[in-house]
Design an enzyme around this catalytic site. Structure first.
Site, PDB file in Angstrom:
ATOM      1  N   LYS A 190      49.377  12.233  43.303  1.00 11.21           N
ATOM      2  CA  LYS A 190      48.811  11.583  42.102  1.00 11.21           C
ATOM      3  C   LYS A 190      47.779  10.568  42.558  1.00 11.21           C
ATOM      4  CE  LYS A 190      52.909  10.260  40.863  1.00 11.21           C
ATOM      5  NZ  LYS A 190      54.049   9.621  40.241  1.00 11.21           N
ATOM      6  N   SER A 221      62.154   6.590  33.286  1.00 10.27           N
ATOM      7  CA  SER A 221      61.510   6.862  31.991  1.00 10.27           C
ATOM      8  C   SER A 221      61.273   8.360  31.800  1.00 10.27           C
ATOM      9  CB  SER A 221      60.168   6.130  31.919  1.00 10.27           C
ATOM     10  OG  SER A 221      59.264   6.718  32.843  1.00 10.27           O
TER      11      SER A 221
HETATM   12  C1  R5P Z   1      59.576   6.577  42.538  1.00 12.26           C
HETATM   13  O1  R5P Z   1      59.138   6.375  43.646  1.00 12.26           O
HETATM   14  C2  R5P Z   1      60.894   7.245  42.312  1.00 12.26           C
HETATM   15  O2  R5P Z   1      61.213   8.111  43.362  1.00 12.26           O
HETATM   16  C3  R5P Z   1      60.894   8.006  40.993  1.00 12.26           C
HETATM   17  O3  R5P Z   1      59.910   9.009  41.052  1.00 12.26           O
HETATM   18  C4  R5P Z   1      60.620   7.079  39.842  1.00 12.26           C
HETATM   19  O4  R5P Z   1      61.460   5.963  39.881  1.00 12.26           O
HETATM   20  C5  R5P Z   1      60.808   7.821  38.516  1.00 12.26           C
HETATM   21  O5  R5P Z   1      60.536   6.941  37.482  1.00 12.26           O
HETATM   22  P1  R5P Z   1      60.121   7.451  36.042  1.00 12.26           P
HETATM   23  O6  R5P Z   1      61.153   8.469  35.630  1.00 12.26           O
HETATM   24  O7  R5P Z   1      60.135   6.207  35.214  1.00 12.26           O
HETATM   25  O8  R5P Z   1      58.760   8.049  36.150  1.00 12.26           O
END
Ligand code: R5P
Length: 310
Positions: A190, A221
């Protein structure tokens, strides 16, 4: 051995106790009217090897405080060894300074647990492996990978699958599962070129015509997973599923995942499922109780824990 449960995830603690054949020790966790936590251990723990099971999930601060107070009560009750069993270790995402004058809360939480009197920690799929170094006491970091591997083999049979890391940070975890399954690996990169310009998603690896499985440590989220699923479908994936260790699923996550192109999100029961998760059409949980019970047994008998994963 004594096994004690906090209030964050009683069903998991009860399942672990059943696997071990050891009843949960009698303890009461109560609140004063101003919501202060009060813990009373209602049986003798002097000289015992005690395991306290408590995920520091929502409400994270209450559950963390409950864990700390319980460890303190056990220490003052002369337990021989106290192991904090924390299936989901909250605050782990705050593992480095993300800007000037920001905290490293994962380190603070590690200090609190150690200072409260824990002698060791047992947890699962820490957000970042280096959090182990925040503790100066032994820490075992279990992996949900064997549980996921079994389920994927059952659900996907001989289909061509590609394991996908939804971000660069999760590559090591995704690669480990891909290796177990002898599957291909893809990575989503990303990038936001400029502030205010929408994020570009590049997929590194071939996903066209394959069934993609996103692998992550946390779904909070749901934004990361849902955006990744859309990008994979646009790149020609046949289907998208997800295996994520810790289903934090806060705010509108369940609703977001329900309308995303995600066939099924599978998480573990490191965090107790809410009613919304239980009735969701595309979220289900796998239990980690036997794995945690086995690790507890091995710690208690001073046997290898790492060999569980080899
Ligand atoms: C980030 O580095 C974690 O590994 C997860 O990808 C992240 O915490 C996911 O968060 P969300 O579901 O809010 O996008």
């Amino acid at each position: 051995m004594k096994v004690l449960a906090g209030n964050s995830n009683r069903p998991l603690a009860e399942a672990i106790s059943t696997c071990l054949g050891v009843p949960l020790a009698k303890a009461s966790v109560r609140r004063f009217s101003d919501m202060e936590v009060f813990v009373e251990i209602n049986e003798n723990v002097r000289g015992e090897d005690v395991f306290v099971i408590q995920s520091t999930s929502f409400p994270a601060n209450d559950n963390l405080m409950e864990l700390l107070v319980t460890i303190d009560a056990l220490r003052r009750g002369s337990a021989r060894r106290i192991t904090a069993v924390i299936p989901y270790f909250g605050y782990a995402r705050q593992d480095r300074k993300t800007g000037p004058r920001t905290p490293i809360s994962a380190k603070l939480v590690a200090n609190l647990i150690t200072q409260a009197g824990a002698n060791r920690v047992l947890t699962m799929d820490l957000h970042a492996g280096q959090i182990q170094g925040f503790f100066d006491i032994p820490l075992d970091n279990l992996m949900a990978a064997p549980v996921f591997e079994k389920d994927i083999r059952n659900a996907f049979g001989d289909d061509e699958i590609t394991i996908v890391s939804p971000d660069v940070g999760g590559v090591v975890r995704a690669r480990a599962l891909a290796k177990r399954l002898d599957a291909d690996l893809a990575i989503i990169d990303k990038r936001r070129e400029r502030a205010g310009v929408s994020e570009v998603m590049n997929i590194i690896g071939e996903v066209q015509g394959t069934r993609c499985i996103l692998v992550d440590d946390i779904v909070d989220s749901g934004g990361t997973l849902c955006n990744a699923a859309v990008a994979l479908m646009e790149a020609g994936a046949k289907s998208v599923g997800a295996f994520v260790t810790h289903g934090v699923l806060s705010g509108g996550a369940v609703a977001r995942i329900a309308v995303a192109p995600i066939e099924m999100l599978v998480s573990t029961d490191s965090i107790q499922a809410t009613e919304a998760v239980r009735v969701s059409r595309n979220i289900r949980q796998l239990t980690i109780a036997p794995l945690i019970a086995e690790a507890i047994m091995r710690i208690s008998e001073e046997r290898s824990v790492s060999s569980l994963f080899s």
